[in-house]
Each structure stands twice: as structure tokens, then as C-alpha cells.
Design an enzyme around this catalytic site. Structure first.
Site, PDB file in Angstrom:
ATOM      1  N   THR A  47       1.028  -0.950   0.533  1.00 49.69           N
ATOM      2  CA  THR A  47       0.309   0.029   0.384  1.00 49.69           C
ATOM      3  C   THR A  47       1.040   1.094  -0.324  1.00 49.69           C
ATOM      4  OG1 THR A  47      -1.270  -1.525   1.257  1.00 49.69           O
ATOM      5  CG2 THR A  47      -1.550   0.669   1.424  1.00 49.69           C
TER       6      THR A  47
ATOM      7  N   ASP B   6      -8.592  -9.373   1.074  1.00 48.07           N
ATOM      8  CA  ASP B   6      -9.542  -8.549   2.287  1.00 48.07           C
ATOM      9  C   ASP B   6     -10.552  -9.082   3.047  1.00 48.07           C
ATOM     10  OD1 ASP B   6      -6.098  -7.540   2.810  1.00 48.07           O
ATOM     11  OD2 ASP B   6      -7.948  -4.972   2.704  1.00 48.07           O
TER      12      ASP B   6
ATOM     13  N   GLY C 114       1.642  -1.908   4.678  1.00 51.75           N
ATOM     14  CA  GLY C 114       2.009  -2.329   5.254  1.00 51.75           C
ATOM     15  C   GLY C 114       1.395  -3.800   5.924  1.00 51.75           C
TER      16      GLY C 114
HETATM   17  N1  GLY Z   1      -4.953  -4.175   1.770  1.00 52.79           N
HETATM   18  C1  GLY Z   1      -4.238  -3.992   2.977  1.00 52.79           C
HETATM   19  C2  GLY Z   1      -5.441  -3.690   3.453  1.00 52.79           C
HETATM   20  O1  GLY Z   1      -6.867  -2.713   3.104  1.00 52.79           O
HETATM   21  O2  GLY Z   1      -5.681  -3.549   5.229  1.00 52.79           O
END
Ligand code: GLY
Length: 586
Positions: free
Chosen positions: A398, A440, A490
Site C-alpha cells: 500500500t 481482504d 504494510g
Molecule cells: N489491503 C490491505 C488493507 O487494506 O489493509
């Protein structure tokens, strides 16, 4: 107002970039002659932040940072600069910057004392079913969410950045804010070592799709440092968004190409999914820590809730006396983190689908109850920890950037494709890299996602549902005055990185650069290991092991991009764990 060039010793970046940072008297605020906090005096730390007075941008890629500074200098506010940075990173940091993913933006409007949370998280297509990531035996198949079109969420970035524009200065059109990104995509970027190495490492993954190879590897090999990378299709898409707004992305030929790409990779996204997408404004979550006010991102991110929950638990311990990096401090952080991540697994999901006990999870009384279960001497095995009951009290893939302008307006923005380069699929003819954000979701209760995070029904896949995130763009205020803007990429490490930024600045009085560079640790309940960056002393590790922790040394996932504001002076720190990051101001 006196102005002096910042001494070289205040710069921890290239001299040319440092020349852009202007002009405060050493350790003195020229606006009022007051001293800056002692932690900022040269000689007090091995690393000092970049200092500026009128505006500051901190991001993971230098060109994008400088684009943001330029917008500020030309009369833009923090939101204008953030929009320009967001589009620019889609060109210059293609593994995480994006228009094919989604994220969360926190906006602070100083004059109105107003904070706005913009949720532009990706959405599951309408055809998504609860068992979408299971095999015929009912087992979770990570490859389905991570490596096929089923994992692609309806992108939110373009809608989110366009929505943010309503809080801009009014001095720039959307097209003007996209123009720097458009130029970089059309004319090409000079490939830096970071991008060259990233594309080389990811070539086998990216080459699964010919449309992606055509953009990054047209000659077969990955571009080398110093090569020029042009992205003409992306330039055309950006130009169309500039001319016609988000509808150029969510409808028409670009949308049709996104749908074709997703479906060819096995996904179920339709034109209806794209045209129905809307970014949302939400009320931020709020907490208090040692006399400061914490403002952060609400669900469908778990970030803000659990940053506050962990801080609430820690507030009952005298961390300042225990010392930064001591075994006692790290132990207590880990114990607090385990409790918060256990709650995350149970309660957090898209608020449109599940009732989340936000007030309970962020309640100091609930934290006190959790704190009472923590031993200062002994680690509790994660198997003994279950999600609590907050009800009576009613949480490198990210990238994050932070912006503050001269009026104290601020933006804290985290957005993502999920993994580096997301699914790795560029929708042919658009230049748009597509995410794999739907990984996710909890494919089934207890199944871990790509970050090892587990969840239950609250985060089960469903049509038009947003998967739970950990992104935690955060502000800290003192008596209504902005003090800290921070956030990090992260995955599961985001929350603990943000907590450590806050604790390092507030409890340990570290300057923001030193706070950022300090060794980080992380515990996420499951697996039951205390992760520590290399750099903890052997005695500290032994002391943690004596308390019962299983310490595993590994590189940190976080890359905090932060701005500390004191007496109107801005002090920025771009995380040095990644190459190419830059804090700059004027
Ligand atoms: N894709 C990682 C988050 O959104 O936490």
C-alpha cells in the site's frame, strides 16, 4: 519575519531536494521567535526531519512529493496537493499508487475545525457470493482471491479523489490537478533504481498478462535505472478523467475495458458494478491519548478503531518511564496489540452489512477491562486470548502520503492495490493496473488472508460489500491544533506502525524522523509471534523471550510518511526503509 536557509544538518535527503525546503531559523520559529521542541535541535538525535513553514508533502516517491509541493506553492491547499499526488503516484509508483485500487483519505479543514473521512474502498461486484473463494470441499483457496479476476474489487480511487476535490481551494480544476500525472505518463518517467528493481522482481508475476507485459516489458526485459518508461494508455485515461470527470472511468470505453479484463481473468465484474460505485464521506473515529485527540479512519477500515483501542490500553502504563525500545514497552505493546487484533477478527467489517460496536471498542472503560488482563511480566499465549465483549461499553504494498498547507489544512491518505501491483493485470488499452483487494475478505471464518489476518462472518464476501481494511490515516490534535499527520502501508502492520509513530512522538518525545526510524515491532494475535525489525539488542530480545514471547526478526512492513506540526512549523519525515521517499516543503 526573519528567514534563513535551513542549515545542511537539517536535511536528510539530497541537497537539491533540500534546497526546496525553506527557511526557518535554526531551532527557532521565525513567526514568533519561540524555540522549537527540544527534540528538534541538531545533536539530539541521529536523524532530523525536513523543516518547512508554508507547506509540506511527504510521500513514498520523490517526483510525486514535488508535484504536491508545486501545487501548494501555486496557491493550492492541502487537498489540491493530495489529489495531484494521488494521481501522480499512479504513474510513478505503479506497485501501490493507483487509479485501479482504492483507499481512505482523512481531510482536516482548519478554518472550520472539521475532519472528514473519505472512504473510497473497493467494492465487491454484485455477483459476489459468500463462497466465492472456496473450493468444492468448502476450503478457502487463496489463489482465487489473489491471482484471478475474482479478487478484483470495483476501484474507488478516481471517485475518491474526485470527491475530495470539493474541499480543494477552488483554484484548480480536476484536470489541472491531473495534468502533472498525465504529462509524466505521456512523456515518460526516468526509471529510478527502486522501480527498476521492483519491476525486475515482479516480472514473472506481471508477465502472466500480455497487456501488462506490453506496458512494462515491451522489449522483453524490465526497464533499467535511467531508462524512460512511457505509459501512453494511462496518459489517455488520465486525460479523459481530467476532461470528463469520474464518468470517464466508471462508464464508457474505459469501463468496458476494465470489465473485459476482469472477466477474462475469471472475475464477475460488470458495467453495472462500475457505474454504481460511489465514494462515501464518513464520520471519523475519535479517541484521546495523554491529553491529545486522535482522529482516524472508521470502518470499513479497522485501522482507526484499533489504533485507538491499543492507545487506550497503553495509556494506563507509564511508557515514558519504561523507555523507547525497552523490553517492558515492547511487551506491553504486544499484549495490547494481541487483544485488539483478536477483536478485529470478530467484530469488524463493512458497516453497511454488520453492526460494529465502535463506541465499545474505542471506550477507555473497555480498554481498562482489557488492560487488567495484561501481566507486565508474562506474555499471554494467543490461544488464551479470545475476542472480548465490547458491547457493554458501547477496529510495501500500500502507500501513504501526508500533506499540510500554510493554513493548517491537512490530508492523510492511504491507498492501495492490495499486494504489490495488485492482481498484476493492466486492463488492455487503459494503462489501469487492477487490484486484488477482495483478498481482504475472510474467505471463510478463520481462514487467513494474504497478511495472515483472520476474520469471521462480519467480513465475509457479499455483493456490493467493502472488504475490511487496516489502513489508518490519522491526525493528532492538541487543544484543537493539528500536531501530527501520519499513516503507513504494510497490510496488518499498518495499525501497529501508526501506534508506534504516535507513542514515539508523544510518550518518548522523539522528533518525527527519529520516531519513524526507530526499530518497530508487531504482534497481530495470530500467528502468536512478536515480529521485530533487525536492530533490537540481544538483551532486549532475551528479556522478551524471558517474558514468554516468541521473537521473530524480520523486516517491517510499514513505511510511515508523517508531518509533525509545532508552533506552525512543519517537520516532515519520509520513511527511510524504502528507497525514493521524500519529505519536502517550502
Ligand atoms: N489491503 C490491505 C488493507 O487494506 O489493509
Amino acid at each position: 519575519m526573519s528567514r534563513r536557509k535551513i542549515p545542511e544538518s537539517w536535511c536528510h535527503m539530497s541537497a537539491s531536494a533540500c534546497a526546496l525546503t525553506v527557511m526557518v531559523a535554526l531551532a527557532v520559529n521565525p513567526a514568533n521567535g519561540q524555540s522549537l521542541p527540544a527534540a528538534y535541535a541538531p545533536g539530539t538525535a541521529r536523524i532530523l526531519p525536513v523543516v518547512a513553514q508554508n507547506g509540506m508533502v511527504v510521500s513514498q516517491e520523490a517526483t510525486a512529493t514535488l508535484i504536491g509541493v508545486d501545487i501548494l506553492k501555486r496557491g493550492g491547499n492541502a487537498v489540491d496537493a493530495a489529489i495531484a499526488v494521488g494521481f501522480a503516484l499512479a504513474v510513478t509508483l505503479p506497485r501501490a499508487g493507483n487509479i485501479g485500487g482504492g483507499g481512505f483519505m482523512l481531510v482536516h479543514l482548519a478554518k472550520d475545525h472539521k475532519d472528514i473521512a473519505i472512504d473510497y474502498r473497493e467494492l465487491a461486484p454484485l455477483a459476489t457470493t459468500k463462497d466465492v473463494f472456496l473450493d468444492s470441499n468448502g476450503d478457502a483457496v487463496a489463489a482465487k482471491s489473489q491471482f484471478t479476476g475474482l479478487g478484483v474489487g470495483v476501484p474507488g480511487t478516481v471517485a475518491g479523489l474526485a470527491l475530495a476535490a470539493r474541499y480543494g481551494s477552488g483554484n484548480f480544476s480536476l484536470a489541472a490537478l491531473i495534468a502533472p500525472a498525465h504529462k509524466l505518463a505521456r512523456d515518460g518517467i526516468a526509471v529510478e533504481a527502486d522501480l527498476a528493481d521492483s519491476l525486475t522482481a515482479s516480472q514473472p508475476f506481471l508477465s502472466r498478462f500480455s497487456s501488462t507485459s506490453a506496458v512494462y516489458f515491451p522489449q522483453g526485459a524490465a526497464p533499467k535505472r535511467g531508462d524512460t518508461l512511457k505509459q501512453p494508455d494511462l496518459a489517455n485515461t488520465l486525460a479523459a478523467i481530467g476532461e470528463r470527470g469520474p464518468s470517464a472511468f466508471y462508464t464508457g470505453p474505459v469501463a468496458a475495458k476494465i470489465v473485459a479484463a476482469v472477466q477474462s481473468a475469471g472475475g464477475r465484474m460488470t458495467l453495472e458494478d462500475l457505474s454504481a460505485y460511489a465514494a462515501q464521506e464518513r464520520e471519523p473515529v475519535r479517541g484521546h491519548y495523554r491529553g491529545y485527540d486522535i482522529v482516524s479512519m472508521p470502518p470499513p477500515s479497522s485501522g482507526g478503531i484499533h489504533v485507538i483501542e491499543i492507545l487506550n490500553i497503553l495509556e494506563g502504563f507509564p511508557l515514558g518511564q519504561m523507555g523507547q525500545g525497552s523490553a517492558d514497552t515492547i511487551h506491553l505493546m504486544a499484549e495490547a496489540e494481541k487483544l485488539a487484533y483478536a477483536d478485529r477478527s470478530e467484530y469488524l467489517g463493512d458497516p453497511a452489512f454488520v453492526k460494529i460496536p465502535v463506541r465499545g471498542l474505542t471506550s477507555p472503560d473497555y480498554a481498562a477491562q482489557l488492560r487488567a488482563t495484561i501481566s507486565t511480566d508474562k506474555a499471554r499465549p494467543s490461544a488464551q486470548i479470545k475476542p472480548g465483549n465490547p458491547a457493554p461499553y458501547e477496529s510495501d504494498q500500500t502507500t501513504h502520503f501526508s500533506v499540510v498547507d500554510a493554513d493548517g489544512n491537512a490530508v492523510s491518505n492511504t491507498y492501495t492495490l492490495n499486494f504489490n501491483y495488485g492482481l498484476g493485470l493492466i486492463a488492455d488499452g487503459t494503462g489501469i493496473m487492477l487490484n486484488n483487494e477482495l483478498d481482504d475478505f475472510a474467505a471463510k471464518p478463520g481462514a487467513a488472508n494474504g497478511y495472515g489476518l483472520t476474520g469471521g462472518d462480519a467480513n465475509a464476501p457479499a455483493p456490493a460489500k467493502r472488504p475490511l481494511s487496516s489502513m489508518s490515516p490519522t491526525f493528532v490534535f492538541k487543544n484543537g491544533e493539528l500536531v501530527l499527520v501520519t499513516g503507513s502501508p504494510g497490510g496488518s502492520h499498518i495499525i501497529t506502525t501508526v501506534v508506534q509513530m504516535i507513542v514515539n512522538v508523544l510518550d518518548f518525545g522523539m522528533n518525527v524522523a527519529a520516531a519513524s526510524e526507530a526499530v518497530r515491532t508487531h504482534h497481530q494475535w495470530l500467528p502468536d509471534v512478536l515480529q521485530a525489525e533487525p536492530g533490537l539488542s540481544v538483551d532486549t530480545i532475551r528479556a522478551l523471550e524471558a517474558k514468554g514471547h516468541k521473537v521473530v526478526q524480520q523486516p517491517a512492513g510499514g513505511s510511515a510518511q508523517s508531518i509533525h506540526r509545532a508552533d506552525g512549523i512543519l517537520m516532515g519525515a519520509a520513511d527511510q526503509r524504502q528507497r525514493g521517499t521524500l519529505a519536502a516543503g517550502y
